[in-house]
Design a protein around this motif. Structure first.
Motif, PDB file in Angstrom:
ATOM      1  N   THR A 188      12.041   0.884   8.928  1.00  0.00           N
ATOM      2  CA  THR A 188      11.770  -0.612   8.836  1.00  0.00           C
ATOM      3  C   THR A 188      10.597  -0.892   9.762  1.00  0.00           C
ATOM      4  O   THR A 188      10.413  -0.387  10.849  1.00  0.00           O
ATOM      5  CB  THR A 188      12.977  -1.533   9.286  1.00  0.00           C
ATOM      6  OG1 THR A 188      13.475  -1.315  10.384  1.00  0.00           O
ATOM      7  CG2 THR A 188      14.208  -1.321   8.253  1.00  0.00           C
ATOM      8  N   GLY A 189       9.937  -1.970   9.817  1.00  0.00           N
ATOM      9  CA  GLY A 189       9.025  -2.493  10.714  1.00  0.00           C
ATOM     10  C   GLY A 189       7.499  -2.119  10.210  1.00  0.00           C
ATOM     11  O   GLY A 189       7.188  -2.191   8.905  1.00  0.00           O
ATOM     12  N   ASP A 190       6.592  -2.222  10.944  1.00  0.00           N
ATOM     13  CA  ASP A 190       5.339  -2.084  10.740  1.00  0.00           C
ATOM     14  C   ASP A 190       4.736  -0.481  10.511  1.00  0.00           C
ATOM     15  O   ASP A 190       4.362  -0.080  11.409  1.00  0.00           O
ATOM     16  CB  ASP A 190       4.375  -2.810  11.927  1.00  0.00           C
ATOM     17  CG  ASP A 190       2.990  -2.969  11.889  1.00  0.00           C
ATOM     18  OD1 ASP A 190       2.101  -3.196  12.718  1.00  0.00           O
ATOM     19  OD2 ASP A 190       2.536  -2.852  10.581  1.00  0.00           O
ATOM     20  N   PHE A 191       4.583  -0.454   9.200  1.00  0.00           N
ATOM     21  CA  PHE A 191       4.180   0.880   8.792  1.00  0.00           C
ATOM     22  C   PHE A 191       3.793   0.919   7.387  1.00  0.00           C
ATOM     23  O   PHE A 191       3.732   0.184   6.654  1.00  0.00           O
ATOM     24  CB  PHE A 191       5.302   1.938   8.862  1.00  0.00           C
ATOM     25  CG  PHE A 191       6.446   1.788   8.047  1.00  0.00           C
ATOM     26  CD1 PHE A 191       6.550   2.574   6.556  1.00  0.00           C
ATOM     27  CD2 PHE A 191       7.600   0.794   8.232  1.00  0.00           C
ATOM     28  CE1 PHE A 191       7.602   2.438   5.812  1.00  0.00           C
ATOM     29  CE2 PHE A 191       8.400   0.649   7.272  1.00  0.00           C
ATOM     30  CZ  PHE A 191       8.500   1.214   5.874  1.00  0.00           C
ATOM     31  N   ASP A 192       3.120   2.008   7.017  1.00  0.00           N
ATOM     32  CA  ASP A 192       2.437   2.063   5.691  1.00  0.00           C
ATOM     33  C   ASP A 192       3.347   2.840   4.892  1.00  0.00           C
ATOM     34  O   ASP A 192       3.499   3.901   5.305  1.00  0.00           O
ATOM     35  CB  ASP A 192       0.989   2.677   5.744  1.00  0.00           C
ATOM     36  CG  ASP A 192       0.426   2.945   4.266  1.00  0.00           C
ATOM     37  OD1 ASP A 192      -0.351   2.163   3.962  1.00  0.00           O
ATOM     38  OD2 ASP A 192       0.760   3.849   3.663  1.00  0.00           O
ATOM     39  N   ALA A 193       3.922   1.991   3.973  1.00  0.00           N
ATOM     40  CA  ALA A 193       5.008   2.632   3.039  1.00  0.00           C
ATOM     41  C   ALA A 193       4.570   4.079   2.050  1.00  0.00           C
ATOM     42  O   ALA A 193       5.101   5.084   2.224  1.00  0.00           O
ATOM     43  CB  ALA A 193       5.500   1.711   2.034  1.00  0.00           C
ATOM     44  N   ALA A 194       3.032   3.830   1.793  1.00  0.00           N
ATOM     45  CA  ALA A 194       2.796   5.117   0.902  1.00  0.00           C
ATOM     46  C   ALA A 194       2.455   6.369   1.955  1.00  0.00           C
ATOM     47  O   ALA A 194       2.998   7.538   1.453  1.00  0.00           O
ATOM     48  CB  ALA A 194       1.510   4.760   0.161  1.00  0.00           C
ATOM     49  N   GLN A 195       2.080   5.938   3.237  1.00  0.00           N
ATOM     50  CA  GLN A 195       1.957   7.305   4.297  1.00  0.00           C
ATOM     51  C   GLN A 195       3.648   7.566   4.460  1.00  0.00           C
ATOM     52  O   GLN A 195       3.184   8.939   4.611  1.00  0.00           O
ATOM     53  CB  GLN A 195       1.126   6.673   5.150  1.00  0.00           C
ATOM     54  CG  GLN A 195       0.742   7.806   6.285  1.00  0.00           C
ATOM     55  CD  GLN A 195       0.036   7.215   7.513  1.00  0.00           C
ATOM     56  OE1 GLN A 195      -0.653   6.142   7.441  1.00  0.00           O
ATOM     57  NE2 GLN A 195      -0.166   8.128   8.578  1.00  0.00           N
ATOM     58  N   ALA A 196       4.257   6.809   4.754  1.00  0.00           N
ATOM     59  CA  ALA A 196       5.498   7.367   5.155  1.00  0.00           C
ATOM     60  C   ALA A 196       6.236   7.885   3.989  1.00  0.00           C
ATOM     61  O   ALA A 196       6.857   9.007   4.483  1.00  0.00           O
ATOM     62  CB  ALA A 196       6.503   5.854   5.369  1.00  0.00           C
ATOM     63  N   LEU A 197       5.835   7.583   2.747  1.00  0.00           N
ATOM     64  CA  LEU A 197       6.759   8.362   1.898  1.00  0.00           C
ATOM     65  C   LEU A 197       6.153   9.671   1.701  1.00  0.00           C
ATOM     66  O   LEU A 197       6.665  10.756   1.274  1.00  0.00           O
ATOM     67  CB  LEU A 197       6.538   7.643   0.416  1.00  0.00           C
ATOM     68  CG  LEU A 197       7.546   6.632  -0.035  1.00  0.00           C
ATOM     69  CD1 LEU A 197       7.075   5.973  -1.319  1.00  0.00           C
ATOM     70  CD2 LEU A 197       8.927   7.120  -0.147  1.00  0.00           C
ATOM     71  N   SER A 198       4.852   9.924   1.820  1.00  0.00           N
ATOM     72  CA  SER A 198       4.138  11.204   1.981  1.00  0.00           C
ATOM     73  C   SER A 198       4.687  12.027   2.788  1.00  0.00           C
ATOM     74  O   SER A 198       5.052  13.366   2.692  1.00  0.00           O
ATOM     75  CB  SER A 198       2.613  10.779   2.057  1.00  0.00           C
ATOM     76  OG  SER A 198       1.885  12.157   2.178  1.00  0.00           O
TER      77      SER A 198
END
Length: 933
Positions: A248-258
């Motif tokens: 949760t919070g301030d992050f890029d979802a696509a980058q996190a999923l990768s």
């Protein structure tokens, strides 16, 4: 590392409703449901990494599933530039077999011991500026970390989670080293009468189910655990198909999923099958009793009732009904026990679990109260409950409190991650949203019916067994199929996204509106920082300052009582009306006081802040101090005083404070004995409170700060209207606290029948936070005992395993060269001499060898990251502005401190360490059971 359980010191219990409302929710009625993400919708969405399937999305949370079974919940929110990661394993103490109690919690500790690639995870977290820990309860174990938003840090921490999922060492030598720490944590809970009473109540209430076992385990099981069995437990449960990864919070979802795919996808789905769970606790068939006798603390009377699991249709009505009974001051418990003088405080909460949980209602007494009389009154009150004891106004009140708490969790990424973890353990994370709907829909009839069905004598654990000719049984709680329950539930539409906020000191300074509100009775300094927030939340603070060291003589007790009772009634509003008004405004209000100043902390939503200011300024100007409220306050103080006399930490800290105390009795800086403190409060009269308020409360030296989503003009107008009629307060002069020569002493203090000991040291320092040495001294403290990489932590906690908590703290006045360095550790009494030797050797080595270049560089990086993280939190910013307004500073001070820290090197830090750290001048206090030393 911690065991999740109710372990609060008694009193008070006032906030238990809000604590458990967001952790233990239920089901009341079928809402309108929607479909999960369809194949067509998924195909039309953004491209996902191979092997990841999008499952469900609601309220800003999206679930993804890896082929190995790992569930991933992503909730991006740019409103606060920080990130929280929570890895939840769906294993807790309920999964432990005979001889394995405490194994889930012990394993939680062991994972931080590391993997072949990283053998001290806590130290690395500290170096990188992560606030990280883990916790275990009956249904799950989780590992979490919060840090200032940074893709590199997120990438690293996610990969650490993947590493530790399959590569934890779980070595015999690490288990031996950690064992003392776990025992130390076990002994901490044994110091709390309430924690032990809770443990015994549950053990009696659950005769077969593992909810009756303490999560921390039996001492014999923990101390004799087989390392091979512990590894087998790890391999069985720590697998991707038994885990929920939450970001949760301030992050890029696509980058996190990768990153998640890269880190976790190669972990194979296990071929094993988790053992089935089939133990069900039979319906209780008679009242049960437990009696606990221990030294110290205050009497407690409690009644435990078993209730359905969190996903049951009956749970939410029971939870709300229990909250109504324990609400203060409107609830039946308060009116029948506290207002009649039978108790000093009351409490109630329901604990929702994956399987049928429990509700607890009870009272805290002073030692002069008749425990048997209170127990009989509580039993009679509960035995004679009727539908009329639950009104629509009661339900509306606790419903609004519950929903206000939910809204605040939803707006806080770290709290949201924690709650998604808890709900995953209860059955499914979507229950978090479903229960919000169902609390809104709960009817008074539902609350009455379900609460009265479960709060019956034969379902209670309190007193002796009573044969009953016609027992009234509680209904059997049916098992709930959570998958069927949530099959078509889609939740609500996500709230609008919030733009990211740059939390740098320069931007905070640029975006804050600084001005002075000029009124006939004096100025009001303002710092207003309007910024978008999720849920339109705003944090604010009002500071009132008055008097000087001479005019405030003999006022310590009355000043505390005045601030404590401000919210207990005004000339126009009763205490309950104030509570209801705060609830209606979706607000939280707390008041604190120190000599010569009172601070009011406010939290609400944007549109309600002006009305909340109007309410608070009225209460500050026209409190009524009702006589019954003062008498109840004095009983609560008496209870707290009795508890403090028996607690090693409070005994040690007061003894050192009195040694370092040249002030005469009556001076606001004087530290009283426990008897003197109690006598001061006991002698209070309502006339004393009115005189103090009329003399000191008023305008003249006021400051107000607000951070979040609000209208600055409306807020300013509300402040002006609320304050302009106040009288002027006596001129404020800060209370001086100059450095004084103190002869070092080593005190040994007795706290009989306490499993834990407390060791505390104190060193006065000739330092002010404006000194050129201050930043280096701050870093030296961090490296010595302020983090999990510090010298004290590594020696006492990691190497010797002597203490669960060991720390050092540095304080420095902003007004005069007067500060202090303190160090402390909680430990077992029979290890006190080893502990003191470890402290002495650690300080000696630090002075002789100094900190290395690597230690200093890593410490600077971590401290700057922590400071950056703090500036992302609105409540911290509001408090920071209040402090700066008081001192004539602004956030350029924060920027300058960052710059000073970044320029430090090992030479400067070691020079300052040797200049100020003088072991021969340190005083210490050891409080422990004399029979266990």
């Amino acid at each position: 590392m911690s065991v999740s359980r109710v372990s609060r010191l008694i009193p008070p219990f006032r906030n238990l409703l809000l604590c458990f409302a967001v952790l233990a929710l239920g089901w009341a009625a079928q809402p309108a449901l929607a479909q999960p993400v369809s194949a067509a919708a998924q195909a039309a969405s953004d491209e996902l990494p191979p092997g990841i399937q999008r499952m469900y999305a609601m309220g800003g949370v999206t679930e993804y599933r890896l082929e190995n079974g790992l569930r991933v919940l992503l909730a991006p929110d740019a409103a606060q530039p920080n990130v929280t990661v929570n890895m939840t394993y769906l294993v807790g103490s309920r999964h432990e077999n005979y001889g394995e109690t405490g194994m889930a919690h012990l394993l939680e500790h062991m994972l931080f011991r590391g993997t072949p690639s990283l053998q001290d995870a806590l130290a690395e977290f500290s170096r990188r500026g992560l606030r990280a820990n883990g916790s275990t309860n009956e249904d799950r174990t989780n590992y979490y970390a919060s840090f200032a938003a940074d893709p590199t840090t997120l990438d690293w921490y996610l990969r650490w989670q993947a590493d530790v999922m399959v590569n934890a060492l779980i070595a015999r030598e690490d288990l031996d080293a950690e064992m003392t720490v776990v025992r130390n944590e076990m002994e901490q809970s044994e110091n709390s009468p309430f924690s032990i009473l809770m443990q015994k109540l549950r053990a009696v209430a659950y005769q077969w189910h593992n909810y009756g076992k303490s999560t921390i385990g039996a001492r014999s099981d923990v101390e004799n655990v087989d390392i091979a069995n512990l590894r087998d437990f790890y391999k069985l449960h720590y697998q991707p198909d038994n885990a929920v990864l939450i970001v949760t919070g301030d992050f890029d979802a696509a980058q996190a999923l990768s990153t998640i795919h890269a880190a976790f996808a190669s972990i194979p789905k296990p071929e094993r099958h988790l053992p089935p769970e089939y133990t069900l606790e039979p319906v209780q068939d008679g009242e049960r009793q437990i009696s606990l006798h221990r030294a110290g603390g205050s009497p407690i009377i409690a009644a435990l009732y078993r209730v359905p699991e969190a996903a049951s249709p009956a749970y939410v009505p029971v939870e709300l009904g229990v909250a109504i009974l324990g609400d203060e001051p409107a609830g039946l418990l308060y009116r029948k026990l506290v207002e009649t003088g039978l108790a000093s405080d009351v409490f109630s909460f329901a604990a929702g679990k994956h399987q049928p949980g429990y509700a607890l209602l009870g009272a805290v007494l002073t030692d002069t109260m008749d425990a048997a009389k209170t127990r009989d009154a509580l039993r009679e009150l509960l035995d004679t409950l009727s539908p009329e004891d639950f009104t629509q106004a009661d339900l509306d009140r606790v419903r609004r409190q519950w929903l206000t708490g939910w809204d605040k969790v939803q707006a806080n990424p770290a709290a949201l991650a924690s709650n998604l973890s808890e709900y995953s353990a209860m059955g499914d994370w979507r229950l978090y949203f479903l229960q919000r709907d169902l609390v809104e829909q709960a009817t008074l009839e539902d609350v009455r019916t379900q609460t009265l069905a479960y709060l019956v004598p034969d379902n209670r654990t309190l007193g002796t067994y009573l044969p009953t000719e016609k027992p009234k049984r509680a209904p059997s709680a049916p098992q709930t199929d959570v998958n069927a329950l949530l099959k078509d539930y889609a939740g609500r539409e996500q709230s609008a996204a919030v733009a990211a906020f740059d939390a740098s000191p320069a931007n905070i300074e640029a975006q804050t509106q600084r001005k002075t509100l000029t009124l006939p009775n004096g100025p009001v300094q303002l710092a207003l920082l309007p910024k978008p927030t999720r849920g339109q939340l705003v944090q604010a603070s009002l500071l009132m300052q008055f008097g000087d060291v001479e005019s405030l003589k003999e006022t310590s007790a009355v000043a505390d009582a005045v601030s404590a009772l401000l919210l207990h009634g005004s000339k126009r509003l009763s205490r309950q009306e104030i509570e209801d008004r705060v609830t209606a405004l979706q607000a939280q209000v707390s008041i604190s006081a120190t000599p010569g100043q009172v601070q009011v902390m406010l939290s609400t939503i944007s549109e309600n802040l002006p009305d909340l200011i109007t309410l608070v300024t009225e209460i500050l100007a026209e409190p009524s101090f009702p006589e019954p409220e003062l008498e109840r306050y004095k009983r609560q103080v008496s209870t707290g005083n009795a508890n403090a006399r028996a607690e090693p930490a409070s005994v040690a800290s007061r003894a050192l404070a009195r040694h370092d105390n040249p002030w005469p009795k009556g001076d606001v800086r004087y530290t009283p004995t426990f008897d003197e403190e109690l006598a001061g409060y006991t002698a209070l009269k309502t006339a004393d409170l009115h005189r103090f308020h009329q003399r000191f409360y008023g305008a003249g030296k006021l400051a107000f700060a607000a951070v979040g989503e609000f209208d600055p003009e409306a807020v300013t107008a509300a402040l002006e209207a609320g304050i302009k009629t106040w009288p002027e307060a006596p001129a404020f002069t800060p209370i001086p606290n100059p450095l004084r020569a103190v002869k070092p002493v080593q005190l040994t203090l007795d706290t009989p029948d306490k499993a834990n000991a407390f060791y505390l040291t104190h060193l006065p320092l000739p330092v002010q936070d404006t000194d050129p040495d201050f930043s280096a001294l701050l870093l030296a403290n961090y490296l010595l005992g302020g983090s999990e990489t510090s010298r004290l932590w590594q020696r006492v906690r990691v190497q010797d395993g002597l203490s669960y908590t060991v720390r050092s703290d540095l304080s420095a006045s902003p007004r005069e060269p007067s500060g202090a360095w303190s160090m402390y550790a909680i430990h077992a009494p029979d290890t006190s001499e080893r502990l003191k030797a470890a402290f002495k050797e650690t300080l000696s080595n630090a002075l002789e060898q100094g900190f290395t270049d690597q230690e200093v560089a890593q410490g600077i990086s971590a401290m700057l990251n922590y400071r950056k993280l703090n500036r992302t939190r609105d409540a911290v910013l509001a408090q920071g502005w209040i402090n700066y307004l008081d001192l004539g500073r602004d956030f350029t001070w924060s920027a300058r401190m960052d710059e000073d820290l970044s320029k430090l090197d090992a030479g400067k830090v070691n020079e300052v360490l040797r200049k100020y750290l003088k072991p021969e001048q340190i005083s210490s206090a050891l409080a422990s059971d004399p029979g266990k030393r």
